[in-house]
Design an enzyme around this catalytic site. Structure first.
Site, PDB file in Angstrom:
ATOM      1  CB  SER A 200      -0.804  -0.001   1.198  1.00  0.00           C
ATOM      2  OG  SER A 200      -1.590   0.989   1.200  1.00  0.00           O
ATOM      3  CG  HIS A 202      -1.756   4.998   3.107  1.00  0.00           C
ATOM      4  ND1 HIS A 202      -1.999   5.164   4.458  1.00  0.00           N
ATOM      5  CD2 HIS A 202      -2.100   3.982   2.700  1.00  0.00           C
ATOM      6  CE1 HIS A 202      -2.709   4.220   4.842  1.00  0.00           C
ATOM      7  NE2 HIS A 202      -2.935   3.272   3.918  1.00  0.00           N
ATOM      8  CB  CYS A 325     -10.609   3.304  21.660  1.00  0.00           C
ATOM      9  SG  CYS A 325      -9.214   3.724  20.508  1.00  0.00           S
TER      10      CYS A 325
END
Length: 396
Positions: A200, A202, A325
């Site tokens: 990937s 990024h 979270c």
């Protein structure tokens, strides 16, 4: 806010100047569609193929083995679903690990609902899976093994070359999700003996929405996306020339800088691990020796990961937590549970992933602020005994 420290490079990276400059002409000047036949468009085609050759060289692959995608998730989906379809006449058994990225785990679950059987190999306390485990799990109907090269949460680097040798000897396809590895550790598809590899852009200072799948020459993986027949009939859709050129430029730069940058980051990482692991009831997660150079991961007992991130954010620090979270789930990370951490401990996780912009001064700031936040949160925690300065469950 006295200082800003971005230390979440495993999540994403800032676009490099080299990638930006390489991409600029393709937004307004070189906008020809590579599939068109006139000279203006064929310049785009030529540039696309040059980018493909550059990516291939960085992976020690051939240009015709590189297929551009929209990112690592698409590449992972294509690898698993394509391999399952390609080899379904041989069998329906797939092997992966319990700590894979959800792009792999959810795709494996998708295949299970369609009649495939998946073995999820356990890992040890460092997050490592062994070649012997893979060999023992192989069956006559095994068609694919998928093991990530480096874990995105704890930074553990797996023995991919040794696992690749096991799979090659058994005649079983081998895929690795190398999204966290490419641009950060040396990657050689021949040495690793992989048939499929996902990356990937990024994650190594390339543009978001770009990626690639390496498909070993001669492996006729069926397409995931059908349409106009781009990417030699394997991945349809008008090619993202700007993205491919930017990805290639970023990867070339990352590979060229790899020896020096890896050593620099590893020294900063070790300083972080040394300082933070000295805190009471703090534990390093992941392998100490087989670890990505820029990734430091720990758990702090008696602290909630979400609260830790929010308090650090208020101090200008960007890091990640392995706990879920950001979702409605209260469950901690599947990776932390897989390496044997109890639920109560796994909730207090933190991942610090360093990159090019980080300095020794940044690390010292982290070593100053994180202990303060941990101490503050423990004072507020219902599971922390303020008299003994221990988690309450330790007293049982």
């Amino acid at each position: 806010m006295s200082r800003f420290v971005y230390a979440d490079h495993a999540a994403t990276t800032r676009l490099s100047d080299a990638a930006l400059q390489a991409m600029l002409p393709y937004w307004k000047e070189r906008y020809g569609n590579p599939s068109s036949l006139y000279a203006f468009a064929q310049q785009s085609k030529s540039d696309l193929e040059a980018a493909r050759a550059q990516v291939a060289a960085c992976l020690h692959a051939a240009p015709e083995e590189i297929f551009f995608t929209s990112g690592g998730t698409e590449a992972d989906n294509w690898a698993l679903k394509g391999a399952a379809e390609l080899r379904r006449a041989k069998g329906r058994h797939i092997i992966t690990t319990a700590i894979e990225h959800h792009a792999i785990l959810h795709t494996a679950q998708y295949l299970e609902k369609r009649g495939y059987e998946v073995t999820y190999l356990p890992v040890d306390g460092d997050g490592l899976v062994t070649p012997e485990q893979v060999r023992a799990a192989l069956r006559p109907d095994t068609i694919l093994v998928s093991v990530m090269a480096a874990n995105n949460e704890i930074g553990t680097v797996e023995p991919i070359a040794a696992i690749g040798a096991v799979c090659r000897a058994a005649g079983v396809l081998f895929h690795t999700d190398a999204v966290q590895a490419v641009g950060h550790i040396p990657v050689d598809v021949e040495q690793w003996q992989v048939d499929l590899l996902s990356l990937s852009g990024h994650k190594f200072y390339g543009p978001r929405g770009t990626g690639a799948l390496y498909i070993r020459k001669g492996l006729r993986l069926p397409p995931l996306i059908h349409g106009g027949g781009q990417e030699r009939g394997r991945r349809s859709g008008t090619e993202n020339v700007a993205g491919a050129v930017g990805l290639a430029a970023a990867l070339k730069e990352a590979v060229e800088e790899l020896p020096a940058e890896s050593a620099r980051l590893a020294a900063l990482r070790d300083r972080l691990l040394e300082g933070l692991s000295a805190l009471p009831y703090a534990k390093v997660t992941g392998s100490r020796t087989h670890r990505l150079p820029g990734t430091a991961s720990l758990v702090f007992e008696g602290v909630e990961g979400e609260a830790l991130l929010l308090h650090l954010d208020a101090r200008g620090i960007c890091v990640s937590s392995g706990s879920a979270c950001s979702s409605a789930s209260l469950d901690p990370s599947h990776v932390l549970l897989a390496i044997g951490l109890p639920h109560a401990v796994a909730h207090g996780s933190i991942r610090i992933s360093l990159g090019r912009e980080n300095t020794g001064e940044d690390v010292e700031y982290l070593l100053k602020e994180i202990p303060q936040v941990v101490a503050q949160l423990r004072e507020m925690s219902p599971v922390w005994d303020r008299e003994t300065q221990k988690p309450t469950w330790v007293l049982d």
